[in-house]
Design an enzyme around this catalytic site. Structure first.
Site, PDB file in Angstrom:
ATOM      1  CG  ASP A 148      -1.874   7.679   0.165  1.00  0.00           C
ATOM      2  OD1 ASP A 148      -1.099   8.631   0.032  1.00  0.00           O
ATOM      3  OD2 ASP A 148      -2.641   7.289  -0.733  1.00  0.00           O
ATOM      4  CG  ASP A 173      -1.710   1.241   1.402  1.00  0.00           C
ATOM      5  OD1 ASP A 173      -2.448   1.601   0.471  1.00  0.00           O
ATOM      6  OD2 ASP A 173      -1.593   1.883   2.466  1.00  0.00           O
ATOM      7  CG  ASP A 219      -1.961   2.785   6.371  1.00  0.00           C
ATOM      8  OD1 ASP A 219      -2.289   3.873   6.854  1.00  0.00           O
ATOM      9  OD2 ASP A 219      -2.278   2.429   5.220  1.00  0.00           O
ATOM     10  CB  THR A 230      -2.135   3.244  -3.922  1.00  0.00           C
ATOM     11  OG1 THR A 230      -2.666   4.415  -3.295  1.00  0.00           O
ATOM     12  CG2 THR A 230      -1.904   3.523  -5.398  1.00  0.00           C
TER      13      THR A 230
END
Length: 215
Positions: A6, A4, A162, A105
């Site tokens: 961001d 990922d 995250d 993403t």
């Protein structure tokens, strides 16, 4: 390896904070903290829906808001992005080990191209953007698409995330999942290995995650 972007590789959620709060102010309102947190890891369409609901402005022009938001984020991304702890070292180690690597993403291609000036285009064999998949995270399509493009069975991939939205996507895809919290606290989840940061993570550690996932 499926990364990922961001909040996982770069500390860009704070950039989105600036642009989203500015957009809400431009609309004559104020974005609430719960609404902003709900946007993390989500698609642009979902984030704009949350914005409209939070501002109680259901008839806002989504296309105009997206254009304004992307223009501002593009400016901010262009100033350079800050790596999350351990992320650059892990990415370099993965590439040095010759592991096929994808960036997966929810961010659209236009902004990802700017972010890649920091991330390094040479670090990814495949880049899957949020506006290029049949369904966004938390759907498994982004991760399954990345594995297919890499030519690697998803069960032999480790996805690093995250956010709860990203975790859900990665788990549903069938990948082994490593999650490192950034802006949101991550609850213990079946199929997810949690760590405080990517510091100390290397290809050997990732191999143990795959081994345990397939055991």
């Amino acid at each position: 390896m499926l990364f990922d972007m961001d909040g996982t590789l770069v500390d860009s959620e704070k950039v989105w904070d600036v642009a989203l709060y500015e957009l809400a102010e431009h609309a004559g309102g104020k974005l609430s903290e719960p609404a902003r947190l709900a946007m993390i890891g989500s698609s642009m369409a979902t984030s704009m829906r949350i914005l409209r609901e939070d501002l109680a402005q259901p008839d806002r022009d989504e296309a105009a808001d997206v254009a304004r938001l992307e223009h501002r984020v593009e400016e901010l991304f262009g100033n350079g992005l800050i790596w999350r702890p351990g992320a650059l070292e892990l990415l370099r180690a993965v590439r040095a080990a010759g592991l096929p690597t994808a960036l997966v993403t929810s961010t659209g291609r236009r902004l990802v191209e700017v972010a890649l000036d920091t991330l390094g285009r040479e670090n990814f064999d495949v880049v899957v953007c949020g506006d290029e998949v049949s369904a966004p995270k938390p759907d498994p399509a982004p991760y399954r698409t990345a594995a297919e493009l890499l030519g690697v069975p998803i069960e032999q991939c480790v996805a690093i995330e995250d956010s709860p939205t990203g975790m859900a996507s990665a788990v549903a895809s069938g990948a082994a999942v490593l999650a490192v919290p950034a802006e949101l606290e991550l609850p213990p989840t079946d199929g997810v290995h949690l760590r405080d940061s990517l510091e100390g993570v290397d290809p050997a550690f990732l191999a143990t995650l795959l081994a345990s996932a397939t055991a």
